[in-house]
Motif scaffolding. Structure first.
Motif, PDB file in Angstrom:
ATOM      1  N   ILE A  37      44.505  28.628  57.930  1.00 43.45           N
ATOM      2  CA  ILE A  37      43.967  28.446  56.575  1.00 43.45           C
ATOM      3  C   ILE A  37      42.615  29.130  56.547  1.00 43.45           C
ATOM      4  N   VAL A  38      42.427  30.042  55.611  1.00 45.27           N
ATOM      5  CA  VAL A  38      41.177  30.794  55.576  1.00 45.27           C
ATOM      6  C   VAL A  38      40.620  30.801  54.154  1.00 45.27           C
ATOM      7  N   GLY A  39      39.315  30.560  54.040  1.00 49.99           N
ATOM      8  CA  GLY A  39      38.655  30.685  52.749  1.00 49.99           C
ATOM      9  C   GLY A  39      37.737  29.561  52.359  1.00 49.99           C
ATOM     10  N   PRO A  40      38.168  28.287  52.417  1.00 49.87           N
ATOM     11  CA  PRO A  40      37.276  27.208  51.969  1.00 49.87           C
ATOM     12  C   PRO A  40      35.968  27.179  52.745  1.00 49.87           C
ATOM     13  N   GLY A  41      34.865  27.265  52.023  1.00 49.45           N
ATOM     14  CA  GLY A  41      33.549  27.162  52.644  1.00 49.45           C
ATOM     15  C   GLY A  41      33.083  28.399  53.384  1.00 49.45           C
ATOM     16  N   ILE A  42      33.830  29.498  53.301  1.00 51.86           N
ATOM     17  CA  ILE A  42      33.511  30.658  54.139  1.00 51.86           C
ATOM     18  C   ILE A  42      32.395  31.520  53.544  1.00 51.86           C
ATOM     19  N   GLY A  43      32.170  31.427  52.230  1.00 52.03           N
ATOM     20  CA  GLY A  43      31.165  32.264  51.585  1.00 52.03           C
ATOM     21  C   GLY A  43      31.716  33.653  51.285  1.00 52.03           C
ATOM     22  N   LEU A  44      30.971  34.409  50.506  1.00 54.95           N
ATOM     23  CA  LEU A  44      31.420  35.754  50.124  1.00 54.95           C
ATOM     24  C   LEU A  44      30.322  36.763  50.439  1.00 54.95           C
ATOM     25  N   ALA A  70      40.120  29.867  47.953  1.00 49.65           N
ATOM     26  CA  ALA A  70      38.682  29.870  47.670  1.00 49.65           C
ATOM     27  C   ALA A  70      38.056  31.259  47.891  1.00 49.65           C
ATOM     28  N   ASP A  71      36.955  31.333  48.654  1.00 53.43           N
ATOM     29  CA  ASP A  71      36.287  32.619  48.836  1.00 53.43           C
ATOM     30  C   ASP A  71      37.131  33.607  49.633  1.00 53.43           C
ATOM     31  N   GLY A  72      38.119  33.130  50.364  1.00 58.23           N
ATOM     32  CA  GLY A  72      39.069  34.054  50.981  1.00 58.23           C
ATOM     33  C   GLY A  72      39.795  34.865  49.929  1.00 58.23           C
ATOM     34  N   LEU A  73      40.098  34.246  48.792  1.00 58.39           N
ATOM     35  CA  LEU A  73      40.760  34.948  47.687  1.00 58.39           C
ATOM     36  C   LEU A  73      39.814  35.942  47.022  1.00 58.39           C
ATOM     37  N   ASN A  74      38.542  35.569  46.882  1.00 58.16           N
ATOM     38  CA  ASN A  74      37.575  36.481  46.285  1.00 58.16           C
ATOM     39  C   ASN A  74      37.338  37.692  47.184  1.00 58.16           C
ATOM     40  N   ALA A  75      37.317  37.470  48.490  1.00 59.60           N
ATOM     41  CA  ALA A  75      37.202  38.590  49.422  1.00 59.60           C
ATOM     42  C   ALA A  75      38.438  39.467  49.338  1.00 59.60           C
ATOM     43  N   LEU A  76      39.604  38.846  49.221  1.00 54.79           N
ATOM     44  CA  LEU A  76      40.852  39.597  49.107  1.00 54.79           C
ATOM     45  C   LEU A  76      40.863  40.451  47.841  1.00 54.79           C
ATOM     46  N   ALA A  77      40.317  39.911  46.744  1.00 57.47           N
ATOM     47  CA  ALA A  77      40.261  40.675  45.498  1.00 57.47           C
ATOM     48  C   ALA A  77      39.409  41.930  45.663  1.00 57.47           C
ATOM     49  N   ALA A  78      38.338  41.814  46.446  1.00 60.28           N
ATOM     50  CA  ALA A  78      37.468  42.969  46.683  1.00 60.28           C
ATOM     51  C   ALA A  78      38.156  44.022  47.557  1.00 60.28           C
TER      52      ALA A  78
END
Length: 224
Positions: A37-44, A70-78
């Protein structure tokens, strides 16, 4: 603190992942694991983006399930969500409408206007099984199957609820459930537990920890 949590230190820089060194530590930690599981609390940050890129690259070589939130998805979008098609193992994405809008490059209103089409589109573009959160959450598989969840209530709109859901679905993926089944059951159980809490103590003011505490009894009730 929470005594049950097992942690492992990872190199950081200014409180965030150090993209140059974290992969070396993660390689050892991920050996023998069958779900991530990757993303929750990881920051961007740029380091986070590099970490997600490395995890996707690593996923192309390993048959490991991966849930991104979470921020894993925002990083993926980038990075570009089409990169996920390289993953060998199953991938699950759990965006809320705003995160889904960034992944698909459309306005959030377009997601909310037709969440079924948005979930299907994202599943097709990424080869992943997708949940778009909200009232009557929508789940779509790359094969075109769609489920609409019936459980849950407005009191769930509090911090940490999505993180709890990621943990529930991740635990089911770790038991080798199909991604579509893990998401469908996980989302249903998440909302069912919340409904039980709301019925017991009220629909306003309960928190994610209350839902988590209710999970064993909710799962037991579903098993009868």
């Amino acid at each position: 603190g929470q005594a049950e949590l097992m942690t492992e230190p990872i190199a950081d820089r200014d409180g965030h992942f150090d993209g140059a060194h974290a992969p070396d530590a993660l390689k050892m930690l991920l050996e023998g694991k069958n779900v991530l599981i990757v993303g929750p609390g990881i920051g961007l940050t740029d380091d986070t983006k590099r970490l997600i890129e490395w995890l996707i690259s690593d996923a192309s070589e390993r048959d490991r399930a991966m849930l991104i939130d979470a921020d894993g998805l925002n990083a993926l979008a980038a990075i570009g969500c089409e990169a996920l098609k390289r993953a060998r193992g199953p991938v699950v994405l759990t965006p809320h409408p705003g995160e889904a809008s960034r992944l698909l490059g459309v306005k959030t209103t377009a997601i909310n206007d037709d969440r079924i089409s948005a979930a299907r589109n994202l599943a097709e573009r990424t080869g992943s099984t997708v949940l778009i959160k909200g009232s009557r959450s929508v789940i779509a598989s790359p094969d075109g199957d769609v489920y609409v969840n019936s459980t849950g209530n407005p009191g769930m709109s509090t911090p940490g609820m999505g993180d709890a859901l990621s943990g529930i679905v991740g635990a089911m993926l770790g038991q080798h459930m199909r991604p579509l089944d893990a998401l469908a059951l996980g989302v249903f159980l998440h909302g069912y537990a919340a409904d039980r809490v709301a019925q017991r103590i009220g629909r306003i003011g309960y928190i994610a920890g209350d839902l988590i505490d209710e999970l064993p009894a909710a799962l037991e009730a579903l098993s009868k």
